[in-house]
Design a protein around this motif. Sequence first.
Motif, PDB file in Angstrom:
ATOM      1  N   GLN A  95       0.823  -1.211   0.000  1.00  0.00           N
ATOM      2  CA  GLN A  95       0.000   0.000   0.000  1.00  0.00           C
ATOM      3  C   GLN A  95       0.856   1.259   0.000  1.00  0.00           C
ATOM      4  O   GLN A  95       0.511   2.260  -0.639  1.00  0.00           O
ATOM      5  N   ALA A  96       1.987   1.241   0.704  1.00  0.00           N
ATOM      6  CA  ALA A  96       2.875   2.406   0.696  1.00  0.00           C
ATOM      7  C   ALA A  96       3.339   2.718  -0.723  1.00  0.00           C
ATOM      8  O   ALA A  96       3.355   3.882  -1.142  1.00  0.00           O
ATOM      9  N   ALA A  97       3.668   1.663  -1.475  1.00  0.00           N
ATOM     10  CA  ALA A  97       4.092   1.865  -2.863  1.00  0.00           C
ATOM     11  C   ALA A  97       2.918   2.345  -3.717  1.00  0.00           C
ATOM     12  O   ALA A  97       3.072   3.223  -4.582  1.00  0.00           O
ATOM     13  N   GLU A  98       1.728   1.780  -3.477  1.00  0.00           N
ATOM     14  CA  GLU A  98       0.536   2.192  -4.226  1.00  0.00           C
ATOM     15  C   GLU A  98       0.196   3.644  -3.951  1.00  0.00           C
ATOM     16  O   GLU A  98      -0.146   4.410  -4.872  1.00  0.00           O
ATOM     17  N   SER A  99       0.270   4.045  -2.687  1.00  0.00           N
ATOM     18  CA  SER A  99      -0.053   5.422  -2.333  1.00  0.00           C
ATOM     19  C   SER A  99       0.928   6.392  -2.981  1.00  0.00           C
ATOM     20  O   SER A  99       0.523   7.448  -3.487  1.00  0.00           O
ATOM     21  N   ARG A 100       2.198   6.055  -2.964  1.00  0.00           N
ATOM     22  CA  ARG A 100       3.187   6.919  -3.618  1.00  0.00           C
ATOM     23  C   ARG A 100       2.889   7.048  -5.112  1.00  0.00           C
ATOM     24  O   ARG A 100       2.954   8.140  -5.678  1.00  0.00           O
ATOM     25  N   ALA A 101       2.534   5.925  -5.743  1.00  0.00           N
ATOM     26  CA  ALA A 101       2.214   5.954  -7.172  1.00  0.00           C
ATOM     27  C   ALA A 101       0.948   6.770  -7.432  1.00  0.00           C
ATOM     28  O   ALA A 101       0.884   7.548  -8.401  1.00  0.00           O
ATOM     29  N   SER A 102      -0.073   6.601  -6.591  1.00  0.00           N
ATOM     30  CA  SER A 102      -1.307   7.345  -6.778  1.00  0.00           C
ATOM     31  C   SER A 102      -1.090   8.848  -6.614  1.00  0.00           C
ATOM     32  O   SER A 102      -1.620   9.653  -7.395  1.00  0.00           O
ATOM     33  N   LEU A 103      -0.345   9.220  -5.596  1.00  0.00           N
ATOM     34  CA  LEU A 103      -0.061  10.632  -5.370  1.00  0.00           C
ATOM     35  C   LEU A 103       0.800  11.226  -6.480  1.00  0.00           C
ATOM     36  O   LEU A 103       0.676  12.406  -6.814  1.00  0.00           O
ATOM     37  N   GLY A 104       1.689  10.395  -7.017  1.00  0.00           N
ATOM     38  CA  GLY A 104       2.660  10.906  -7.977  1.00  0.00           C
ATOM     39  C   GLY A 104       3.818  11.604  -7.307  1.00  0.00           C
ATOM     40  O   GLY A 104       4.677  12.192  -7.970  1.00  0.00           O
ATOM     41  N   PHE A 105       3.869  11.522  -5.993  1.00  0.00           N
ATOM     42  CA  PHE A 105       4.930  12.118  -5.182  1.00  0.00           C
ATOM     43  C   PHE A 105       5.211  11.184  -4.009  1.00  0.00           C
ATOM     44  O   PHE A 105       4.305  10.501  -3.527  1.00  0.00           O
ATOM     45  N   THR A 106       6.430  11.195  -3.524  1.00  0.00           N
ATOM     46  CA  THR A 106       6.726  10.488  -2.284  1.00  0.00           C
ATOM     47  C   THR A 106       6.163  11.292  -1.128  1.00  0.00           C
ATOM     48  O   THR A 106       6.497  12.477  -0.980  1.00  0.00           O
ATOM     49  N   PRO A 107       5.287  10.704  -0.314  1.00  0.00           N
ATOM     50  CA  PRO A 107       4.743  11.473   0.809  1.00  0.00           C
ATOM     51  C   PRO A 107       5.835  11.823   1.812  1.00  0.00           C
ATOM     52  O   PRO A 107       6.799  11.078   1.994  1.00  0.00           O
ATOM     53  N   ASP A 108       5.667  12.952   2.453  1.00  0.00           N
ATOM     54  CA  ASP A 108       6.598  13.343   3.510  1.00  0.00           C
ATOM     55  C   ASP A 108       6.331  12.567   4.787  1.00  0.00           C
ATOM     56  O   ASP A 108       7.236  12.392   5.607  1.00  0.00           O
ATOM     57  N   LEU A 109       5.086  12.094   4.946  1.00  0.00           N
ATOM     58  CA  LEU A 109       4.702  11.411   6.177  1.00  0.00           C
ATOM     59  C   LEU A 109       3.695  10.312   5.865  1.00  0.00           C
ATOM     60  O   LEU A 109       2.730  10.528   5.135  1.00  0.00           O
ATOM     61  N   LEU A 110       3.933   9.144   6.460  1.00  0.00           N
ATOM     62  CA  LEU A 110       3.055   7.983   6.309  1.00  0.00           C
ATOM     63  C   LEU A 110       2.595   7.559   7.697  1.00  0.00           C
ATOM     64  O   LEU A 110       3.423   7.276   8.572  1.00  0.00           O
ATOM     65  N   LEU A 111       1.277   7.524   7.912  1.00  0.00           N
ATOM     66  CA  LEU A 111       0.712   7.205   9.220  1.00  0.00           C
ATOM     67  C   LEU A 111      -0.012   5.864   9.200  1.00  0.00           C
ATOM     68  O   LEU A 111      -0.558   5.461   8.175  1.00  0.00           O
ATOM     69  N   LEU A 112      -0.063   5.195  10.353  1.00  0.00           N
ATOM     70  CA  LEU A 112      -0.973   4.071  10.569  1.00  0.00           C
ATOM     71  C   LEU A 112      -2.314   4.661  10.956  1.00  0.00           C
ATOM     72  O   LEU A 112      -2.410   5.420  11.919  1.00  0.00           O
TER      73      LEU A 112
END
Length: 283
Positions: free
Chosen positions: A93-110
């Motif tokens: 999901q972390a990889a999917e979220s980065r791909a969906s955003l088109g940017f590496t997020p600065d912060l990833l939360l549970l």
Amino acid sequence: MTDQPAITVDGHAIPLLGFGTWMLEPDDARRMVAEALRIGYRHIDTAWIYRNEAAVGDGVRDAIEAGHVAREDIWLTTKIWVEHFDRDGLLRQAAESRASLGFTPDLLLLHWPRKEPAFAETIGALNEAKDQGLTGAIGLSNFPSAEFREAQALSKAKLVTNQVEYHPYLKLSKLTAAAKELGSSITAWSPLAQGKIADDPTLIGIGEAHGKSAGQVTLRWLIQQNVIAIPRTTKVSRAEESFDIFDFQLSPEEMDRIHALARPDGRMGDWLDKSFRWDEEWA
């Protein structure tokens, strides 16, 4: 990152005022993220479960292409959903979220604490996501103070925030104390109590003394506690109003009057797993 008020945690300067996207449909999310960044917001919050990460990324891209902001000046947060808390699921999901955003997020939360899998596996995977460059920093959302401390004890990296419901009708002294003890921070979702603050006589009265609305007073009360606030709206005028809070200061007496509005039944969004309990603030 920005000349706006920020809290620095583990070397990261996190703007104290952000823009939230919970319950925003993709078209509204794209439009309002771009508008928020144009207005001056430099902190954007989303989550996988909101189903609008791609639209949020498009809004960020729109603002960058319009020349309103540079990517390095934006703090971008997303969250891992509870069904993805096993190691492989979290990394996917972390990889999917980065791909969906088109940017590496600065912060990833549970997004919420969950009993299974064990915290050790989930926190370990969250650290792996950081080590793999899928996020710049890691943290939590909706963790009571005992679980907050447990998670940090298991984490190699600093958990830079715990995003929870917080507004004038909710007492959060134990959780804010835990964040301070751990060298972390608190981020407030639903900071305007889902609009309920708008008709509050205390907040209206304090606002009149400063030429501000009840909402502006509430957001100012939060950032003066070094609490990060992420209001959301579909209206550009409301986003502009919420951003206009940097030209006044609440007195200690005014801060205390707002704290006194807290009540035992003040929580509005209680989706905590029954395996856990919120901090008891009224014993």
